[in-house]
Design an enzyme around this catalytic site. Structure first.
Site, PDB file in Angstrom:
ATOM      1  N   TYR A   1     -68.019  93.941 110.209  1.00  0.00           N
ATOM      2  CA  TYR A   1     -67.451  93.348 111.420  1.00  0.00           C
ATOM      3  C   TYR A   1     -68.416  93.526 112.598  1.00  0.00           C
ATOM      4  O   TYR A   1     -68.750  92.579 113.305  1.00  0.00           O
ATOM      5  CB  TYR A   1     -66.093  94.000 111.754  1.00  0.00           C
TER       6      TYR A   1
ATOM      7  N   LYS B   1     -70.835  90.735 115.035  1.00  0.00           N
ATOM      8  CA  LYS B   1     -70.949  90.625 116.494  1.00  0.00           C
ATOM      9  C   LYS B   1     -72.413  90.705 116.908  1.00  0.00           C
ATOM     10  O   LYS B   1     -72.875  89.962 117.782  1.00  0.00           O
ATOM     11  CB  LYS B   1     -70.123  91.712 117.192  1.00  0.00           C
TER      12      LYS B   1
ATOM     13  N   SER C   1     -68.519  92.852 121.470  1.00  0.00           N
ATOM     14  CA  SER C   1     -67.793  94.118 121.351  1.00  0.00           C
ATOM     15  C   SER C   1     -68.723  95.284 121.624  1.00  0.00           C
ATOM     16  O   SER C   1     -69.928  95.217 121.334  1.00  0.00           O
ATOM     17  CB  SER C   1     -67.246  94.226 119.927  1.00  0.00           C
TER      18      SER C   1
HETATM   19  N1  UFG Z   1     -56.959 106.467 115.959  1.00  0.00           N
HETATM   20  C1  UFG Z   1     -56.205 107.502 115.469  1.00  0.00           C
HETATM   21  N2  UFG Z   1     -55.142 107.200 114.681  1.00  0.00           N
HETATM   22  C2  UFG Z   1     -54.780 105.926 114.364  1.00  0.00           C
HETATM   23  C3  UFG Z   1     -55.570 104.870 114.885  1.00  0.00           C
HETATM   24  C4  UFG Z   1     -56.661 105.177 115.669  1.00  0.00           C
HETATM   25  O1  UFG Z   1     -56.500 108.674 115.716  1.00  0.00           O
HETATM   26  O2  UFG Z   1     -53.820 105.722 113.632  1.00  0.00           O
HETATM   27  C5  UFG Z   1     -58.106 106.774 116.814  1.00  0.00           C
HETATM   28  C6  UFG Z   1     -59.421 106.346 116.227  1.00  0.00           C
HETATM   29  O3  UFG Z   1     -59.954 107.331 115.394  1.00  0.00           O
HETATM   30  C7  UFG Z   1     -60.249 106.098 117.473  1.00  0.00           C
HETATM   31  C8  UFG Z   1     -59.228 105.654 118.516  1.00  0.00           C
HETATM   32  O4  UFG Z   1     -57.968 106.047 118.014  1.00  0.00           O
HETATM   33  O5  UFG Z   1     -60.821 107.281 117.901  1.00  0.00           O
HETATM   34  C9  UFG Z   1     -59.227 104.175 118.750  1.00  0.00           C
HETATM   35  O6  UFG Z   1     -59.113 103.524 117.502  1.00  0.00           O
HETATM   36  P1  UFG Z   1     -58.843 101.964 117.377  1.00  0.00           P
HETATM   37  O7  UFG Z   1     -58.772 101.653 115.919  1.00  0.00           O
HETATM   38  O8  UFG Z   1     -57.708 101.562 118.236  1.00  0.00           O
HETATM   39  O9  UFG Z   1     -60.136 101.339 118.051  1.00  0.00           O
HETATM   40  P2  UFG Z   1     -61.668 101.536 117.646  1.00  0.00           P
HETATM   41  O10 UFG Z   1     -62.306 102.172 118.831  1.00  0.00           O
HETATM   42  O11 UFG Z   1     -61.862 102.156 116.348  1.00  0.00           O
HETATM   43  O12 UFG Z   1     -62.068 100.026 117.421  1.00  0.00           O
HETATM   44  C10 UFG Z   1     -62.286  99.231 118.473  1.00  0.00           C
HETATM   45  C11 UFG Z   1     -61.951  97.771 118.135  1.00  0.00           C
HETATM   46  C12 UFG Z   1     -62.918  97.225 117.142  1.00  0.00           C
HETATM   47  C13 UFG Z   1     -64.341  97.556 117.526  1.00  0.00           C
HETATM   48  C14 UFG Z   1     -64.523  99.015 117.766  1.00  0.00           C
HETATM   49  C15 UFG Z   1     -65.903  99.386 118.182  1.00  0.00           C
HETATM   50  O13 UFG Z   1     -60.639  97.677 117.616  1.00  0.00           O
HETATM   51  O14 UFG Z   1     -62.747  95.847 117.100  1.00  0.00           O
HETATM   52  O15 UFG Z   1     -63.637  99.391 118.795  1.00  0.00           O
HETATM   53  O16 UFG Z   1     -66.015 100.754 118.370  1.00  0.00           O
HETATM   54  F1  UFG Z   1     -65.212  97.213 116.565  1.00  0.00           F
END
Ligand code: UFG
Length: 341
Positions: free
Chosen positions: A151, A155, A126
């Site tokens: 998590y 990785k 990841s």
């Molecule tokens: N976000 C919102 N509102 C929500 C959900 C997400 O604003 O309800 C934003 C988050 O703050 C982030 C973006 O949308 O900026 C993406 O969020 P996600 O949760 O979809 O994805 P992440 O980038 O946080 O997480 C992903 C993978 C993880 C991994 C991570 C590493 O899901 O498995 O990237 O950065 F670890």
């Protein structure tokens, strides 16, 4: 048809990869314990392919059971190891479960594979291993930083375990570590897609559930970041594009083309999009007005990260094909199909 074992093959990325494997002429064999996936994915895969895929309902951390699979299938040529827990927040609350499951299942696999002469492994890593990077986009040479969650740490640890195992003098293992950016979207048939259990943590399923009326509104976690519009930037890759990267990686291993025992590739589009851009692209692609508001930052969020996708392009010949708009349209189609069910 070379047999490829796919752990976590009923999950989101796993199920799409199983379909692409079969389409590319491989025989996928699924291992899944359904702890975070659903049986309905199997029906979807079968309906797309017109044939069932062999499935073993076991925990791949169960060594005896895993040995049984290798024994029964005899000539497995390679393994794609997806099986893992993946919720960042949950990993903070239940770290031991994450270490036991994510690290434990890899250790079990690495112990069993050599006994059956299986030397080829593609591992799901990841972009979380980069932590908060100093410069963008991140290349594979960008130094990893402390992970922001257990998590993420699993990785990083799994990558290190693979490197150490591969450095042993008697090693015959060949591994490709794929560092995924943010997978979104669903198969064009809308027969398989992401099946979040409960309230989605990830942005796109939250958006589609809000548009479908299941959630009242999307909260955007902060608009005061040092990014062009103040919201977080990510590299959103269509899940079928991501699945195809695994086929190229498996082929490279089977062809003995890997230049080192462990090779690492970013798998992203090379494009960074902000949360607000995703919201507006979704509205355009779906024709739905999205109810959203700006809320506080979510602890642990990286302000911005996106891939330098050059290495995958030059070494693997891999390029993503799907635009953000088309990816989001496929997510919306999948959500509507789920609603009908
Ligand atoms: N976000 C919102 N509102 C929500 C959900 C997400 O604003 O309800 C934003 C988050 O703050 C982030 C973006 O949308 O900026 C993406 O969020 P996600 O949760 O979809 O994805 P992440 O980038 O946080 O997480 C992903 C993978 C993880 C991994 C991570 C590493 O899901 O498995 O990237 O950065 F670890």
């Amino acid at each position: 048809m070379s047999k490829i074992l796919v752990t976590g093959g009923a999950g989101y990325i796993g199920s799409h990869t199983v379909v692409e494997l079969k389409n590319a002429g491989y025989q996928p064999i699924i291992v899944d314990d359904f702890s975070n996936s659903q049986e309905s994915a199997l029906a979807g895969i079968e309906s797309i392919l017109g044939t069932a895929v062999p499935i073993y309902r076991i925990d791949c951390g169960d060594e005896a059971a895993l040995r049984g699979v290798f024994e029964a299938e005899k000539d497995i040529k390679g393994v794609i190891h997806f099986a893992a827990f993946k919720a960042v927040g949950e990993s903070v609350a239940r770290p031991l479960d994450y270490f036991r499951n994510n690290v434990g299942s890899l250790l079990t696999l690495l112990a069993v594979m050599p006994d059956f002469g299986v030397e080829n492994l593609v591992f799901s890593s990841s972009c979380t291993v980069y932590g908060i990077p100093d410069a963008l986009p991140v290349t594979e040479a960008t130094p990893t930083k402390p992970a922001s969650s257990p998590y993420g740490r699993t990785k990083q640890m799994c990558e290190e375990i693979v490197h150490d195992v591969s450095a042993a003098p008697t090693n015959t293992l060949r591994t490709i570590l794929l560092r995924y950016f943010n997978p979104i979207g669903a198969h064009e048939s809308a027969k398989i897609g992401e099946l979040p259990l409960g309230v989605p943590n990830n942005l796109v399923p939250f958006i589609t559930q809000t548009a479908a009326g299941i959630r009242e509104k999307l909260t955007i976690y902060g608009n005061d970041y040092d990014t062009p519009d103040g919201t977080n930037v990510r590299d959103y890759i269509h899940v079928v594009d991501l699945a195809k990267a695994h086929i190229v990686a498996v082929q490279r291993l089977l062809d003995r083309k890997a230049s080192e025992p462990v090779e690492t590739f970013n798998v992203g589009t090379g494009r960074g999009n902000s949360v607000l851009e995703v919201v507006h692209a979704f509205e355009q692609a779906s024709g739905q007005k999205l109810n959203y508001s700006i809320g506080p930052r979510r602890p642990g969020d990286v302000p911005a990260i996106y891939a330098d996708a050059t290495k995958a392009a030059t070494v693997l010949g891999f390029k993503t094909e799907t635009s953000l708009a088309d990816s989001l349209a496929s997510s919306w189609k999948w959500q509507q199909t789920l609603a009908k069910k």
